[in-house]
Design a protein around this motif. Structure first.
Motif, short mmCIF file in Angstrom:
data_model
loop_
_atom_site.label_atom_id
_atom_site.label_comp_id
_atom_site.label_asym_id
_atom_site.label_seq_id
_atom_site.Cartn_x
_atom_site.Cartn_y
_atom_site.Cartn_z
N PHE A 128 48.02 -24.67 -56.51
CA PHE A 128 47.15 -23.89 -55.63
C PHE A 128 46.57 -22.75 -56.44
O PHE A 128 47.30 -21.98 -57.06
CB PHE A 128 47.94 -23.35 -54.44
N LYS A 129 45.25 -22.65 -56.47
CA LYS A 129 44.58 -21.65 -57.30
C LYS A 129 43.73 -20.73 -56.42
O LYS A 129 43.13 -21.17 -55.44
CB LYS A 129 43.71 -22.33 -58.36
N MET A 130 43.69 -19.46 -56.82
CA MET A 130 42.89 -18.47 -56.11
C MET A 130 42.08 -17.67 -57.13
O MET A 130 42.47 -17.53 -58.28
CB MET A 130 43.78 -17.48 -55.34
N GLY A 131 40.97 -17.15 -56.68
CA GLY A 131 40.18 -16.28 -57.54
C GLY A 131 39.04 -15.67 -56.76
O GLY A 131 38.57 -16.25 -55.78
N PRO A 132 38.59 -14.48 -57.14
CA PRO A 132 37.47 -13.85 -56.44
C PRO A 132 36.22 -14.72 -56.52
O PRO A 132 36.00 -15.43 -57.51
CB PRO A 132 37.28 -12.53 -57.20
N ARG A 139 42.50 -10.22 -64.17
CA ARG A 139 43.48 -9.91 -65.21
C ARG A 139 44.84 -10.45 -64.79
O ARG A 139 45.12 -10.61 -63.61
CB ARG A 139 43.57 -8.41 -65.47
N PHE A 140 45.66 -10.74 -65.76
CA PHE A 140 46.98 -11.27 -65.50
C PHE A 140 48.00 -10.23 -65.92
O PHE A 140 47.98 -9.73 -67.04
CB PHE A 140 47.21 -12.57 -66.27
N LYS A 141 48.87 -9.89 -65.02
CA LYS A 141 49.84 -8.83 -65.28
C LYS A 141 51.22 -9.42 -65.49
O LYS A 141 51.57 -10.45 -64.94
CB LYS A 141 49.88 -7.86 -64.09
N SER A 142 52.03 -8.71 -66.26
CA SER A 142 53.42 -9.13 -66.47
C SER A 142 54.36 -8.36 -65.56
O SER A 142 55.57 -8.48 -65.67
CB SER A 142 53.82 -8.92 -67.93
N GLN A 143 53.79 -7.57 -64.66
CA GLN A 143 54.63 -6.80 -63.74
C GLN A 143 55.31 -7.73 -62.76
O GLN A 143 54.69 -8.60 -62.17
CB GLN A 143 53.77 -5.80 -62.98
N ASN A 144 56.61 -7.57 -62.57
CA ASN A 144 57.35 -8.40 -61.65
C ASN A 144 57.46 -7.74 -60.29
O ASN A 144 57.71 -6.55 -60.20
CB ASN A 144 58.78 -8.64 -62.17
N PRO A 145 57.28 -8.49 -59.19
CA PRO A 145 57.48 -7.91 -57.88
C PRO A 145 58.95 -7.58 -57.61
O PRO A 145 59.27 -6.77 -56.76
CB PRO A 145 56.97 -8.99 -56.92
N LEU A 146 59.85 -8.22 -58.32
CA LEU A 146 61.27 -7.93 -58.21
C LEU A 146 61.85 -7.87 -59.62
O LEU A 146 61.38 -8.59 -60.52
CB LEU A 146 62.00 -9.00 -57.39
N PRO A 147 62.86 -7.05 -59.88
CA PRO A 147 63.42 -6.96 -61.22
C PRO A 147 64.12 -8.24 -61.64
O PRO A 147 64.58 -9.02 -60.81
CB PRO A 147 64.43 -5.81 -61.10
N ASN A 148 64.15 -8.49 -62.95
CA ASN A 148 64.89 -9.60 -63.53
C ASN A 148 64.35 -10.97 -63.13
O ASN A 148 65.09 -11.95 -63.12
CB ASN A 148 66.38 -9.51 -63.17
N LEU A 149 63.07 -11.04 -62.77
CA LEU A 149 62.46 -12.32 -62.45
C LEU A 149 61.32 -12.59 -63.43
O LEU A 149 60.70 -11.67 -63.94
CB LEU A 149 61.91 -12.32 -61.02
N PRO A 150 61.03 -13.87 -63.70
CA PRO A 150 59.92 -14.18 -64.60
C PRO A 150 58.61 -13.64 -64.03
O PRO A 150 58.47 -13.50 -62.81
CB PRO A 150 59.92 -15.71 -64.63
N PRO A 151 57.63 -13.34 -64.88
CA PRO A 151 56.34 -12.87 -64.38
C PRO A 151 55.64 -13.98 -63.60
O PRO A 151 55.82 -15.17 -63.88
CB PRO A 151 55.57 -12.51 -65.65
N ILE A 152 54.82 -13.58 -62.64
CA ILE A 152 54.04 -14.54 -61.88
C ILE A 152 52.57 -14.22 -62.08
O ILE A 152 52.20 -13.11 -62.46
CB ILE A 152 54.39 -14.53 -60.38
N ARG A 153 51.71 -15.20 -61.83
CA ARG A 153 50.27 -14.98 -61.96
C ARG A 153 49.83 -13.95 -60.93
O ARG A 153 50.16 -14.05 -59.75
CB ARG A 153 49.52 -16.29 -61.74
N GLU A 154 49.06 -12.96 -61.40
CA GLU A 154 48.60 -11.92 -60.48
C GLU A 154 47.25 -11.39 -60.95
O GLU A 154 47.02 -11.23 -62.15
CB GLU A 154 49.62 -10.78 -60.45
N PHE A 155 46.35 -11.16 -60.00
CA PHE A 155 45.06 -10.57 -60.35
C PHE A 155 44.73 -9.48 -59.35
O PHE A 155 45.35 -9.35 -58.30
CB PHE A 155 43.96 -11.64 -60.42
#
Length: 282
Positions: A128-132, A139-155
């Motif tokens: 499933f893909k999303m985009g403006p 941009r793709f961020k490495s910030q995690n929504p929860l600690p100690n979890l792999p990064p997820i795609r985020e824009f």
């Protein structure tokens, strides 16, 4: 009547203690498995809320735990809240389950909940893909929504912009898409005109997601299966169909019980920011 209610409550209380859990609403750390500690948690909640209904006493609590059907109508909800389980996205219906299921659910939530459950499995990034709809410098961020979890795609997307959606299925499959905002899991199938039935293999474009700055981050989950396994999953965004984390985890357990070759899942997120025009008007 909730069977073995006392045993369930005290066992969960001990699990919370082992995790060093602090009840968000009262700031109380659960120190022991005792009924006296549980009584303290309930009284702390009453004090914070200024309910003015008096103190809970050990003798009354013991009676209510042993005979919940004879307890005041709001007792189970109050106890569940006092233990911090409501803050974890669970509800008083948790106690209707058998103890192993209750423990698995609470442990799962304490260790990351829905997002940790999904990320513990292989993630199909193109499911499933999303985009403006307009060029905005994704941009793709490495910030995690929860600690100690792999990064997820985020824009990042400016408020008021629409987000285009599409799915790429490697095989004919049933597809469910869920958004998570402010602790609620909201079905998007009807909203995005995603069919409830089997969808052919290939790439399919669906509806757009409008945005505003009321919620900063939105998580989008997608689940596909070659089997008709989504019985009980909501498909509409109506408030009455929205799920708390505990309810959604129960559905996820059934989905991930399928053989890996029969299912795919993905998770991504977007951050809604205030537009430059809105900033100028402030």
């Amino acid at each position: 009547m909730i069977k073995n209610f006392s045993d369930k409550v005290l066992t969960v209380q001990n699990l919370l203690r082992k995790h060093g859990f602090v009840v968000p609403e009262t700031g109380e750390e659960i120190q022991s498995q005792s009924r006296k500690e549980l009584c303290h948690l309930i009284n702390a909640l009453r004090e914070v809320r200024g309910l003015g209904r008096g103190m809970m006493y050990d003798s009354n609590l013991s009676s209510f735990l042993n005979y919940p059907e004879k307890a005041p109508r709001n007792f189970v909800n109050e106890l569940t809240t006092a233990m911090g389980l409501i803050d974890l996205g669970l509800s008083e219906t948790l106690w209707d389950e058998e103890l192993p299921t209750i423990m698995a659910t609470v442990d799962s939530v304490l260790n990351g909940g829905v997002i940790a459950t999904v990320l513990a499995q292989p993630v199909n990034q193109v499911l499933f893909k999303m985009g403006p709809n307009i060029s905005m410098g994704i941009r793709f961020k490495s910030q995690n929504p929860l600690p100690n979890l792999p990064p997820i795609r985020e824009f990042t997307v400016a408020t008021g912009s629409d987000i285009a959606t599409e799915a790429t299925l490697d095989y004919p499959a049933y597809l469910r898409v869920m958004a998570c905002e402010e602790g609620e899991f909201i079905a998007l199938n009807a909203f995005l005109s995603i069919p409830e039935g089997r969808i052919d293999a290939g790439t399919h474009r669906f509806g757009v997601i409008p945005t505003d700055d009321r919620v900063a981050r939105t998580l989008i989950y997608a689940f596909a299966s070659s089997e008709p396994c989504f019985h009980g999953w909501p498909v509409t965004q109506k408030r009455s169909s929205r799920l708390k984390q505990g309810q959604f985890l129960k559905l996820l357990r059934g989905f991930y019980d399928l053989h890996p070759t029969k299912r795919d899942s993905s998770v991504q997120s977007f951050i809604t920011t205030v537009s430059k025009e809105a900033v100028r008007q402030q």
